[in-house]
Design a protein around this motif. Structure first.
Motif, mmCIF file in Angstrom:
data_model
loop_
_atom_site.group_PDB
_atom_site.id
_atom_site.type_symbol
_atom_site.label_atom_id
_atom_site.label_comp_id
_atom_site.label_asym_id
_atom_site.label_seq_id
_atom_site.Cartn_x
_atom_site.Cartn_y
_atom_site.Cartn_z
ATOM 1 N N UNK A 142 0.638 -1.221 -0.001
ATOM 2 C CA UNK A 142 -0.347 -0.027 0.224
ATOM 3 C C UNK A 142 1.074 1.132 0.057
ATOM 4 N N UNK A 143 0.343 2.747 -0.736
ATOM 5 C CA UNK A 143 1.121 3.547 -0.690
ATOM 6 C C UNK A 143 0.187 4.368 -0.900
ATOM 7 N N UNK A 144 0.696 5.529 0.763
ATOM 8 C CA UNK A 144 -0.502 6.530 1.142
ATOM 9 C C UNK A 144 -0.775 7.045 -0.862
ATOM 10 N N UNK A 145 -1.782 7.895 -0.157
ATOM 11 C CA UNK A 145 -2.287 9.101 -1.027
ATOM 12 C C UNK A 145 -1.111 10.402 -1.125
ATOM 13 N N UNK A 146 -1.436 10.899 -2.187
ATOM 14 C CA UNK A 146 -1.230 11.612 -1.501
ATOM 15 C C UNK A 146 -1.433 12.631 -0.478
ATOM 16 N N UNK A 147 -1.181 14.452 -0.525
ATOM 17 C CA UNK A 147 -1.901 15.574 0.110
ATOM 18 C C UNK A 147 -3.076 15.890 -0.395
ATOM 19 N N UNK A 148 -3.100 15.332 -1.524
ATOM 20 C CA UNK A 148 -4.571 15.901 -1.950
ATOM 21 C C UNK A 148 -5.286 14.792 -2.419
ATOM 22 N N UNK A 149 -5.553 13.600 -1.636
ATOM 23 C CA UNK A 149 -6.498 12.875 -1.329
ATOM 24 C C UNK A 149 -6.590 12.055 -2.631
ATOM 25 N N UNK A 150 -5.639 12.016 -4.042
ATOM 26 C CA UNK A 150 -5.110 11.129 -4.342
ATOM 27 C C UNK A 150 -4.077 10.145 -4.868
ATOM 28 N N UNK A 151 -3.721 9.928 -5.578
ATOM 29 C CA UNK A 151 -2.630 8.304 -5.755
ATOM 30 C C UNK A 151 -1.339 9.250 -6.197
ATOM 31 N N UNK A 152 -0.279 8.596 -5.223
ATOM 32 C CA UNK A 152 0.711 9.389 -5.664
ATOM 33 C C UNK A 152 1.583 8.485 -6.551
#
Length: 367
Positions: A142-152
């Protein structure tokens, strides 16, 4: 065996690793909530359903097909695959169907991954992904979402290893509604090795209005790309569960091998064919949803400024530790939403009246 006829509790009959796996959480039954609150009805905005009823012709097609339920359905789903091929401009041998797009994601995992292999996805994303990976014995990355709540996607590309077999890219992302634009998706696909299958999960594609968000089907010239779609959302068949995959013929054929036999029922096939004949009505209904989505988003940002722009039929409130309390506050006013503890709340776009009821509940909870 104990004297009661029950197995000895010390004997393990199922996989121990599944104990830590969260169960998939369906939306609460609105009739139950209405009864508990003493209300004539409750509003369900938790399951991303479209609120306008079956498309014209679907009920009639279901009724006619029901007369033959003592017979097995067409296991090859040939008529529906041909109709999908015609609509989306692809060859029928590139299509596989299943019990919703989530089932096809499971079949793809089964077709690509063995125990010890890795399935990579953004998080938070579709809550079924960890379950799908675990049931195949694969390892979730699992790769955390970016600051904008989207895929990094940069971090996702960096997380690929020689054990990565499958990457799930959910766009628009469930539950945050964010979507991936073409330049970043192009860079990501260029960075992924050719022997890793990238699955573009587009369950909400019909609600996308941002012209910079590409159609996943335009990437099928890349051999390691597959696209998932569903008829459960915009096409109004959530109760019948019809999804489809478009990929290279070899990938689609492998998926058809591992699909549960007859999993796309005769009734579901008939309903899907009838729905596909109503593309203009689907477009009209999606436009209604989009208009309400924009109105609800603007209203919510007065209380939660960082509500992201959604390209789906739901909105995301990044409430963090307040998510559960907010969900309970909405339920106390007869509106069912979908909290994700510690992260946020997903709210499906309903009719204007349903959305007004939700906004009133949200204001009471947040003001």
């Amino acid at each position: 065996m104990t004297h009661t006829g029950r197995p000895d509790p010390a004997v393990r009959l199922t996989r121990a690793d599944l104990d830590s796996l969260p169960s998939y959480v369906p939306g609460r039954n609105p009739a139950d909530l209405a009864r508990d609150l003493g209300l004539p009805e409750a509003i369900k905005l938790a399951s991303n359903e479209v609120p306008y009823g079956p498309l014209p012709g679907v009920v009639e097609a279901v009724t006619e097909a029901a007369a033959g339920v003592h017979r097995y359905p067409d296991m090859g789903v040939l008529a529906l695959r041909d109709a999908l091929a015609e609509r989306y401009g692809v060859d029928a041998d590139r299509i596989a169907t299943g019990c919703g797009s989530v089932a096809l994601a499971e079949h793809l995992t089964r077709a690509t991954s063995l125990p010890g292999d890795e399935v990579l996805y953004s998080w938070r994303s579709f809550e079924a992904y960890p379950i799908i990976a675990a049931t195949s014995g694969a390892t979730s990355i699992r790769v955390p979402n970016d600051a904008g709540h989207g895929h990094d996607l940069t971090a996702m590309a960096a997380a690929v290893t020689d054990r990565t077999r499958l990457i799930l890219v959910c766009t628009p992302n469930n539950p945050t509604g964010t979507a991936i634009r073409k330049p970043e998706l192009d860079r990501f696909l260029d960075a992924v090795p050719d022997d890793v299958l990238v699955v573009i999960d587009e369950a909400y594609r019909e609600f996308v209005t941002d012209p910079e968000v590409p159609d996943g089907l335009t990437y099928l010239d890349r051999p390691n790309v597959a696209v998932l779609r569903t008829l459960s959302k915009a096409w109004g068949l959530a109760g019948l569960r019809v999804g489809f995959l478009v990929a290279q013929p070899e990938v689609a054929a492998a998926v058809r091998k591992v699909v549960t036999p007859f999993s796309t029922s005769a009734v579901a096939q008939a309903a899907a064919l009838a729905a596909l004949a109503q593309a203009d009505e689907v477009e009209r209904r999606c436009a209604l949803v989009v208009a309400e989505r924009d109105r609800v988003t603007e209203a919510l940002r007065k209380f939660v400024p960082d509500v992201p722009t959604s390209q789906a039929n739901f909105v995301w409130l990044p409430l963090g530790d307040r998510a559960v309390a907010f969900g309970k506050a909405c339920e106390s006013r007869g509106v069912i939403v979908r909290p994700f503890p510690g992260d946020g709340v997903r709210v499906t776009i309903g009719t204007p009246a349903e959305n007004d009821a939700f906004l009133a509940a949200a204001e009471a909870a947040l003001a």
